[in-house]
Design a protein around this motif. Structure first.
Motif, PDB file in Angstrom:
ATOM      1  N   PHE A  47       0.819  -1.402   0.112  1.00 24.49           N
ATOM      2  CA  PHE A  47      -0.023  -0.060   0.002  1.00 24.49           C
ATOM      3  C   PHE A  47       0.902   1.287   0.020  1.00 24.49           C
ATOM      4  CE2 PHE A  47      -3.600   2.755   1.076  1.00 24.49           C
ATOM      5  CZ  PHE A  47      -2.940   3.727   2.184  1.00 24.49           C
ATOM      6  N   VAL A  48       0.532   2.198  -0.808  1.00 24.27           N
ATOM      7  CA  VAL A  48       0.960   3.611  -0.758  1.00 24.27           C
ATOM      8  C   VAL A  48       0.280   4.766  -0.206  1.00 24.27           C
ATOM      9  CG1 VAL A  48       2.214   5.422  -2.248  1.00 24.27           C
ATOM     10  CG2 VAL A  48       2.514   2.864  -2.677  1.00 24.27           C
ATOM     11  N   VAL A  49      -0.914   4.773  -0.962  1.00 27.33           N
ATOM     12  CA  VAL A  49      -1.814   5.788  -0.331  1.00 27.33           C
ATOM     13  C   VAL A  49      -3.475   5.725  -1.103  1.00 27.33           C
ATOM     14  CG1 VAL A  49      -1.246   7.283  -2.463  1.00 27.33           C
ATOM     15  CG2 VAL A  49      -2.132   8.429  -0.352  1.00 27.33           C
ATOM     16  N   SER A  50      -4.220   6.169  -0.225  1.00 25.90           N
ATOM     17  CA  SER A  50      -5.562   6.078  -0.884  1.00 25.90           C
ATOM     18  C   SER A  50      -6.483   7.170  -0.422  1.00 25.90           C
ATOM     19  CB  SER A  50      -6.437   4.926  -0.217  1.00 25.90           C
ATOM     20  OG  SER A  50      -6.204   5.051   1.108  1.00 25.90           O
ATOM     21  N   ILE A  51      -7.499   7.423  -1.233  1.00 18.87           N
ATOM     22  CA  ILE A  51      -8.268   8.702  -1.233  1.00 18.87           C
ATOM     23  C   ILE A  51      -9.711   8.321  -1.294  1.00 18.87           C
ATOM     24  CG2 ILE A  51      -7.926   9.238  -3.326  1.00 18.87           C
ATOM     25  CD1 ILE A  51      -8.069  12.277  -2.544  1.00 18.87           C
ATOM     26  N   THR A  52     -10.675   8.686  -0.378  1.00 14.46           N
ATOM     27  CA  THR A  52     -11.996   8.472  -0.769  1.00 14.46           C
ATOM     28  C   THR A  52     -12.590   9.611  -1.601  1.00 14.46           C
ATOM     29  OG1 THR A  52     -12.859   9.817   1.068  1.00 14.46           O
ATOM     30  CG2 THR A  52     -12.240   7.586   1.741  1.00 14.46           C
ATOM     31  N   TYR A  53     -13.853   9.397  -2.028  1.00 18.36           N
ATOM     32  CA  TYR A  53     -14.455  10.025  -2.878  1.00 18.36           C
ATOM     33  C   TYR A  53     -14.505  11.655  -2.391  1.00 18.36           C
ATOM     34  CZ  TYR A  53     -18.811   9.432  -0.238  1.00 18.36           C
ATOM     35  OH  TYR A  53     -19.716   9.154   0.629  1.00 18.36           O
ATOM     36  N   SER A  54     -14.706  11.610  -0.898  1.00 18.85           N
ATOM     37  CA  SER A  54     -14.909  12.724  -0.393  1.00 18.85           C
ATOM     38  C   SER A  54     -13.564  13.509  -0.099  1.00 18.85           C
ATOM     39  CB  SER A  54     -15.682  12.740   0.973  1.00 18.85           C
ATOM     40  OG  SER A  54     -15.134  11.957   1.827  1.00 18.85           O
ATOM     41  N   GLY A  55     -12.338  12.946  -0.543  1.00 14.15           N
ATOM     42  CA  GLY A  55     -10.949  13.372  -0.113  1.00 14.15           C
ATOM     43  C   GLY A  55     -10.396  12.951   1.224  1.00 14.15           C
ATOM     44  N   PHE A  67       4.685  12.166  -0.655  1.00 16.83           N
ATOM     45  CA  PHE A  67       3.815  11.948  -1.785  1.00 16.83           C
ATOM     46  C   PHE A  67       2.659  12.626  -1.331  1.00 16.83           C
ATOM     47  CE2 PHE A  67       5.707   7.636  -3.276  1.00 16.83           C
ATOM     48  CZ  PHE A  67       6.912   8.147  -3.588  1.00 16.83           C
ATOM     49  N   THR A  68       1.753  13.003  -2.433  1.00 12.36           N
ATOM     50  CA  THR A  68       0.240  13.719  -2.184  1.00 12.36           C
ATOM     51  C   THR A  68      -0.581  12.909  -3.118  1.00 12.36           C
ATOM     52  OG1 THR A  68       1.442  15.580  -1.505  1.00 12.36           O
ATOM     53  CG2 THR A  68      -0.735  15.820  -2.052  1.00 12.36           C
ATOM     54  N   ILE A  69      -1.632  12.602  -2.722  1.00  9.51           N
ATOM     55  CA  ILE A  69      -2.694  11.970  -3.705  1.00  9.51           C
ATOM     56  C   ILE A  69      -3.790  13.103  -3.640  1.00  9.51           C
ATOM     57  CG2 ILE A  69      -4.193  10.746  -1.850  1.00  9.51           C
ATOM     58  CD1 ILE A  69      -4.445   8.426  -3.844  1.00  9.51           C
ATOM     59  N   SER A  70      -4.267  12.920  -4.919  1.00 13.11           N
ATOM     60  CA  SER A  70      -5.496  14.034  -5.500  1.00 13.11           C
ATOM     61  C   SER A  70      -6.341  13.354  -6.196  1.00 13.11           C
ATOM     62  CB  SER A  70      -5.060  15.184  -5.646  1.00 13.11           C
ATOM     63  OG  SER A  70      -4.130  15.153  -6.620  1.00 13.11           O
ATOM     64  N   ARG A  71      -7.593  13.852  -6.491  1.00 10.50           N
ATOM     65  CA  ARG A  71      -8.402  13.364  -7.441  1.00 10.50           C
ATOM     66  C   ARG A  71      -9.275  14.357  -8.201  1.00 10.50           C
ATOM     67  NH1 ARG A  71     -11.966   8.671  -4.630  1.00 10.50           N
ATOM     68  NH2 ARG A  71     -13.365   8.882  -6.477  1.00 10.50           N
ATOM     69  N   GLU A  72      -9.837  14.332  -9.343  1.00 10.12           N
ATOM     70  CA  GLU A  72     -10.672  14.837 -10.072  1.00 10.12           C
ATOM     71  C   GLU A  72     -11.817  13.892 -10.418  1.00 10.12           C
ATOM     72  OE1 GLU A  72      -8.583  16.445 -13.382  1.00 10.12           O
ATOM     73  OE2 GLU A  72      -7.502  18.002 -12.321  1.00 10.12           O
ATOM     74  N   ARG A  77     -10.116  10.970 -12.774  1.00 10.86           N
ATOM     75  CA  ARG A  77      -8.869  10.924 -12.570  1.00 10.86           C
ATOM     76  C   ARG A  77      -8.296  10.827 -11.077  1.00 10.86           C
ATOM     77  NH1 ARG A  77      -7.450  14.556 -17.387  1.00 10.86           N
ATOM     78  NH2 ARG A  77      -7.804  13.064 -19.195  1.00 10.86           N
ATOM     79  N   VAL A  78      -7.157  10.146 -10.854  1.00 18.80           N
ATOM     80  CA  VAL A  78      -6.378  10.480  -9.486  1.00 18.80           C
ATOM     81  C   VAL A  78      -5.076  10.367  -9.761  1.00 18.80           C
ATOM     82  CG1 VAL A  78      -6.288   7.806  -9.329  1.00 18.80           C
ATOM     83  CG2 VAL A  78      -6.220   9.311  -7.215  1.00 18.80           C
ATOM     84  N   TYR A  79      -4.603  11.287  -8.838  1.00 21.03           N
ATOM     85  CA  TYR A  79      -2.911  11.604  -9.120  1.00 21.03           C
ATOM     86  C   TYR A  79      -2.126  11.182  -7.915  1.00 21.03           C
ATOM     87  CZ  TYR A  79      -4.987  14.589 -12.778  1.00 21.03           C
ATOM     88  OH  TYR A  79      -5.856  15.266 -13.738  1.00 21.03           O
TER      89      TYR A  79
END
Length: 123
Positions: A47-55, A67-72, A77-79
């Motif tokens: 595992f590295v990182v995860s993000i829910t739909y609410s951020g 590292f930074t995760i983000s999503r559009e 898309r997820v970055y």
């Protein structure tokens, strides 16, 4: 059919930066949790990182503050912004989708996986 495609991998010098992207298709993106995992040569996928739909995010200790995760959601898309990379970050990076609202760390909670993109950190 859900498909995930990762892009952005490559060769980067130690201390440098790289941004990975993952584009999802075949499913309404906004309600899912997205995760990044990686597998280094000779090691198990981790595992590295995860993000829910609410951020809401969850980071592995090894990448926290680098590292930074983000999503559009509008673009499905997820970055993964990787900064101050280290040689131990060398791995194939996988994007994964979980049909739930928790920032899961466990791989078995993810239903769909991309093919992976290679990241190589040189000294």
């Amino acid at each position: 059919q859900v498909q995930l495609e990762e892009t952005g991998g490559g060769l980067v010098q130690e201390g440098g930066s790289l941004r990975l992207s993952c584009t999802a298709s075949g499913r309404t993106f906004s309600r899912d949790t997205m995760g990044w995992f990686r597998q280094a040569p000779g090691r198990e996928r981790e595992f590295v990182v995860s993000i829910t739909y609410s951020g809401v995010t969850s980071y592995a200790d090894s990448v926290k503050d680098r590292f930074t995760i983000s999503r559009e959601n509008a673009n499905s898309r997820v970055y993964l912004q990787m900064s101050n990379v280290r040689q131990e970050d060398t791995a194939v990076y996988y994007c994964a989708l979980s049909m739930g609202g928790t920032p899961w760390r466990a791989q078995e909670m993810y239903t769909y996986w991309g093919q992976g993109t290679q990241v190589t950190v040189s000294s």
